[in-house]
Design a protein around this motif. Structure first.
Motif, PDB file in Angstrom:
ATOM      1  N   CYS A   1       0.826  -1.233  -0.008  1.00 18.69           N
ATOM      2  CA  CYS A   1       0.070  -0.325  -0.010  1.00 18.69           C
ATOM      3  C   CYS A   1       1.032   1.302  -0.122  1.00 18.69           C
ATOM      4  N   LEU A   2       2.028   1.313   0.709  1.00 16.69           N
ATOM      5  CA  LEU A   2       2.687   2.707   0.975  1.00 16.69           C
ATOM      6  C   LEU A   2       3.572   2.647  -0.089  1.00 16.69           C
ATOM      7  N   ARG A   3       3.857   1.870  -1.191  1.00 19.73           N
ATOM      8  CA  ARG A   3       4.606   1.611  -2.289  1.00 19.73           C
ATOM      9  C   ARG A   3       3.537   2.116  -3.598  1.00 19.73           C
ATOM     10  N   GLY A   4       2.386   2.144  -3.398  1.00 15.75           N
ATOM     11  CA  GLY A   4       1.190   2.725  -4.368  1.00 15.75           C
ATOM     12  C   GLY A   4       0.554   1.439  -5.008  1.00 15.75           C
ATOM     13  N   HIS A   5       0.892   0.222  -4.363  1.00 19.22           N
ATOM     14  CA  HIS A   5       0.262  -1.127  -4.835  1.00 19.22           C
ATOM     15  C   HIS A   5      -0.762  -1.871  -4.060  1.00 19.22           C
ATOM     16  N   SER A   6      -1.750  -0.709  -3.930  1.00 19.21           N
ATOM     17  CA  SER A   6      -3.040  -1.276  -2.821  1.00 19.21           C
ATOM     18  C   SER A   6      -3.561  -2.388  -3.226  1.00 19.21           C
ATOM     19  N   PRO A   7      -3.800  -2.744  -4.839  1.00 19.11           N
ATOM     20  CA  PRO A   7      -4.356  -3.978  -4.853  1.00 19.11           C
ATOM     21  C   PRO A   7      -3.740  -5.242  -4.336  1.00 19.11           C
ATOM     22  N   TYR A   8      -2.604  -5.193  -4.164  1.00 21.40           N
ATOM     23  CA  TYR A   8      -1.868  -6.393  -3.510  1.00 21.40           C
ATOM     24  C   TYR A   8      -1.371  -6.079  -2.265  1.00 21.40           C
ATOM     25  N   CYS A   9      -2.303  -5.433  -1.666  1.00 17.01           N
ATOM     26  CA  CYS A   9      -2.261  -5.184  -0.026  1.00 17.01           C
ATOM     27  C   CYS A   9      -2.066  -6.564   0.555  1.00 17.01           C
ATOM     28  N   ASP A  10      -1.381  -6.406   1.789  1.00 16.84           N
ATOM     29  CA  ASP A  10      -0.808  -7.761   2.450  1.00 16.84           C
ATOM     30  C   ASP A  10      -2.043  -8.278   3.318  1.00 16.84           C
ATOM     31  N   HIS A  11      -3.134  -7.381   3.594  1.00 16.59           N
ATOM     32  CA  HIS A  11      -4.163  -7.767   4.278  1.00 16.59           C
ATOM     33  C   HIS A  11      -5.671  -7.817   3.229  1.00 16.59           C
ATOM     34  N   ALA A  12      -5.294  -7.968   1.927  1.00 11.64           N
ATOM     35  CA  ALA A  12      -6.482  -8.042   1.044  1.00 11.64           C
ATOM     36  C   ALA A  12      -7.618  -8.854   1.277  1.00 11.64           C
ATOM     37  N   MET A  13      -7.253 -10.196   1.427  1.00 14.05           N
ATOM     38  CA  MET A  13      -8.280 -11.067   1.699  1.00 14.05           C
ATOM     39  C   MET A  13      -8.906 -10.751   2.888  1.00 14.05           C
ATOM     40  N   ALA A  14      -8.558 -10.414   4.100  1.00 13.77           N
ATOM     41  CA  ALA A  14      -9.061  -9.933   5.133  1.00 13.77           C
ATOM     42  C   ALA A  14     -10.059  -8.816   4.809  1.00 13.77           C
ATOM     43  N   ALA A  15      -9.272  -7.737   4.280  1.00 12.88           N
ATOM     44  CA  ALA A  15     -10.201  -6.702   4.033  1.00 12.88           C
ATOM     45  C   ALA A  15     -11.279  -6.647   2.950  1.00 12.88           C
ATOM     46  N   ASN A  16     -11.310  -7.829   2.136  1.00 12.01           N
ATOM     47  CA  ASN A  16     -12.294  -7.836   1.047  1.00 12.01           C
ATOM     48  C   ASN A  16     -13.187  -9.007   1.273  1.00 12.01           C
ATOM     49  N   PHE A  17     -12.647  -9.998   1.880  1.00  7.03           N
ATOM     50  CA  PHE A  17     -13.507 -11.391   2.135  1.00  7.03           C
ATOM     51  C   PHE A  17     -13.942 -11.965   3.238  1.00  7.03           C
ATOM     52  N   SER A  18     -13.340 -11.412   4.522  1.00  8.23           N
ATOM     53  CA  SER A  18     -13.628 -11.997   5.525  1.00  8.23           C
ATOM     54  C   SER A  18     -15.044 -11.642   6.146  1.00  8.23           C
ATOM     55  N   GLY A  19     -15.734 -10.644   5.627  1.00  3.35           N
ATOM     56  CA  GLY A  19     -17.045 -10.512   6.123  1.00  3.35           C
ATOM     57  C   GLY A  19     -16.876  -9.611   7.343  1.00  3.35           C
ATOM     58  N   LEU A  20     -16.016  -8.972   7.674  1.00  2.36           N
ATOM     59  CA  LEU A  20     -15.725  -8.079   8.720  1.00  2.36           C
ATOM     60  C   LEU A  20     -14.582  -7.016   8.428  1.00  2.36           C
ATOM     61  N   ARG A  21     -14.592  -6.132   9.262  1.00  2.00           N
ATOM     62  CA  ARG A  21     -13.751  -5.019   9.066  1.00  2.00           C
ATOM     63  C   ARG A  21     -12.311  -5.642   9.541  1.00  2.00           C
ATOM     64  N   LEU A  22     -11.356  -4.867   9.220  1.00  2.39           N
ATOM     65  CA  LEU A  22      -9.891  -5.399   9.492  1.00  2.39           C
ATOM     66  C   LEU A  22      -9.576  -5.588  11.047  1.00  2.39           C
ATOM     67  N   ASP A  23     -10.477  -4.896  11.704  1.00  2.00           N
ATOM     68  CA  ASP A  23     -10.199  -4.962  13.496  1.00  2.00           C
ATOM     69  C   ASP A  23     -10.915  -6.077  13.802  1.00  2.00           C
ATOM     70  N   GLY A  24     -11.876  -7.188  12.959  1.00  2.00           N
ATOM     71  CA  GLY A  24     -12.738  -7.974  13.436  1.00  2.00           C
ATOM     72  C   GLY A  24     -14.207  -7.581  13.703  1.00  2.00           C
ATOM     73  N   THR A  25     -14.410  -6.478  13.494  1.00  2.00           N
ATOM     74  CA  THR A  25     -15.695  -5.983  13.885  1.00  2.00           C
ATOM     75  C   THR A  25     -16.640  -5.824  12.719  1.00  2.00           C
ATOM     76  N   ARG A  26     -17.995  -5.749  13.040  1.00  3.82           N
ATOM     77  CA  ARG A  26     -18.945  -5.870  11.944  1.00  3.82           C
ATOM     78  C   ARG A  26     -19.806  -4.724  11.996  1.00  3.82           C
ATOM     79  N   GLY A  27     -20.384  -4.124  10.942  1.00  2.00           N
ATOM     80  CA  GLY A  27     -21.499  -3.065  11.102  1.00  2.00           C
ATOM     81  C   GLY A  27     -22.873  -3.368  10.895  1.00  2.00           C
ATOM     82  N   LEU A  28     -23.027  -4.799  10.440  1.00  2.00           N
ATOM     83  CA  LEU A  28     -24.423  -5.082  10.018  1.00  2.00           C
ATOM     84  C   LEU A  28     -24.984  -6.107  11.218  1.00  2.00           C
ATOM     85  N   HIS A  29     -26.191  -5.946  11.509  1.00  4.20           N
ATOM     86  CA  HIS A  29     -26.709  -6.908  12.471  1.00  4.20           C
ATOM     87  C   HIS A  29     -28.087  -7.187  12.323  1.00  4.20           C
ATOM     88  N   ARG A  30     -28.467  -8.606  12.840  1.00  2.70           N
ATOM     89  CA  ARG A  30     -29.837  -8.855  12.878  1.00  2.70           C
ATOM     90  C   ARG A  30     -30.690  -8.720  14.067  1.00  2.70           C
TER      91      ARG A  30
END
Length: 376
Positions: free
Chosen positions: A96-125
């Motif tokens: 990210c710092l080198r301008g290559h954010s598509p290859y972010c070290d945390h890309a899978m967690a940021a995009n596919f975990s279903g959570l924010r990066l800190d493990g929280t969620r903003g959707l509720h039932r």
């Protein structure tokens, strides 16, 4: 706040639209009223659990909408701004710092975990026995009336371009066009073969035409899509089931293609790509193939190379406005790829895309006069 969202409750079962709760934006977040959202193959991959994002989940990652509220730490967006939402990244790792954010070290967690990066969620039932629901898909979960995003993945766009049209610029169209313009950097006069003429492939065809590529070959098995590829800039088209693809590409280009862009992820297409490549040619891949997708090292002699491409190496805040300007100038007529569906018809839209009858479905989520404001 109460919102309506399309929920993937079980693997491959119809999406259900229901009311759920959405948190207020945190200090680094923005609340966006969704106007529209494109449907991408990645949404389908998660819905069918080919990509293991946990269910139930609110999908959608090609959203466009209007900022409603912003967190105290947000400085570049304000209520009323029109935005397109794209992929999420952490902003702090080395890529990210080198301008290559598509290859972010945390890309899978940021995009596919279903959570924010800190493990929280903003959707509720709430108190429902089915428990919590996953969201933050690509940092947005835009198959909903409202979504939370951040400054990193919400891009301000002009308010004189139809907002309902712009969502697909955040992923599929950005990926195809960016692969040509950013990743491969196809120069004027070069030859390129595009394997697969869906939304990503056709975006690549349009970008190659805009870049002045001399030979642009579209390859597919769908005659209608091949015809559209020719209209959008392909100089040649090949039906993959009717010809020797590699042989025809070598014949058309004379010495092999300078570039091959594969959107299919098929092993047979990868073999065609390598065999059709000119010395020092480059292959770009955006679809993950199966374990059988291998290439003999000897086939990469003479300076040939293969590279994986994520999100067209695009920084959304820079590239999405570039694509909008290309659209306005007539160089990127992506409106020819889309068909609109009402939000309630989301399952029909997925069926149409899966059947190949629609290239890029877009869900109209909120009716608003401003979505019809302006033109190219």
């Amino acid at each position: 706040m109460r919102i309506r969202a399309a929920i993937a409750e079980e693997t491959s079962k119809p999406l259900l639209i229901e009311e759920i709760d959405l948190d207020e934006p945190r200090h680094d977040e923005v609340l966006v009223k969704m106007i529209a959202a494109g449907i991408c193959q990645t949404d389908a991959h998660v819905w069918h659990q080919h990509i293991p994002t946990p269910l139930p989940v609110v999908l959608g990652h090609e959203g466009s909408g209007i900022v409603q509220r912003v967190g105290a730490g947000v400085t570049t967006l304000k209520p009323g701004d029109h935005v397109v939402m794209s992929y999420q990244s952490c902003g702090h790792c080395e890529p990210c710092l080198r301008g290559h954010s598509p290859y972010c070290d945390h890309a899978m967690a940021a995009n596919f975990s279903g959570l924010r990066l800190d493990g929280t969620r903003g959707l509720h039932r709430g108190a429902r026995p089915s428990g919590e629901i996953h969201g933050h898909f690509f940092g947005q979960s835009s198959f909903a009336t409202h979504a939370l995003a951040t400054e990193r993945n919400a891009v301000k766009v002009p308010d004189d371009v139809p907002l309902e049209l712009l969502g697909p610029l955040g992923c599929g169209l950005q990926t195809g066009a960016g692969a040509v313009l950013n990743s491969l950097r196809v120069p004027a006069g070069a030859s390129i073969a595009v394997l697969g003429t869906g939304a990503v492939g056709l975006a690549a065809v349009m970008a190659a035409h805009a870049a002045g590529a001399g030979t642009i070959v579209g390859v597919d098995v769908n005659p209608e899509r091949l015809a559209l590829a020719a209209e959008l800039g392909a100089t040649h088209t090949l039906h993959a089931r009717q010809v020797d693809v590699a042989g025809e590409l070598r014949r058309i280009t004379g010495r092999g293609a300078n570039y091959v862009f594969d959107t299919t992820g098929r092993n047979d297409m990868l073999q065609h790509a390598v065999e059709a490549l000119a010395p020092m040619g480059q292959i770009g891949l955006v679809a993950a193939g199966g374990p059988e997708a291998t290439v003999a090292v000897s086939m990469l002699a003479l300076g040939k190379s293969i590279r994986g491409i994520v999100q067209g190496d695009a920084i959304p805040q820079l590239f999405i406005p570039q694509l909008i300007q290309m659209y306005r100038s007539g160089q990127f007529p992506f409106d020819r790829l889309v068909r609109f569906y009402d939000f309630e018809d989301i399952n029909d839209a997925f069926d149409a895309a899966a059947g190949g009858g629609v290239i890029k479905p877009i869900l109209r989520i909120a009716a608003d006069d401003i979505t019809n404001k302006g033109a190219k």
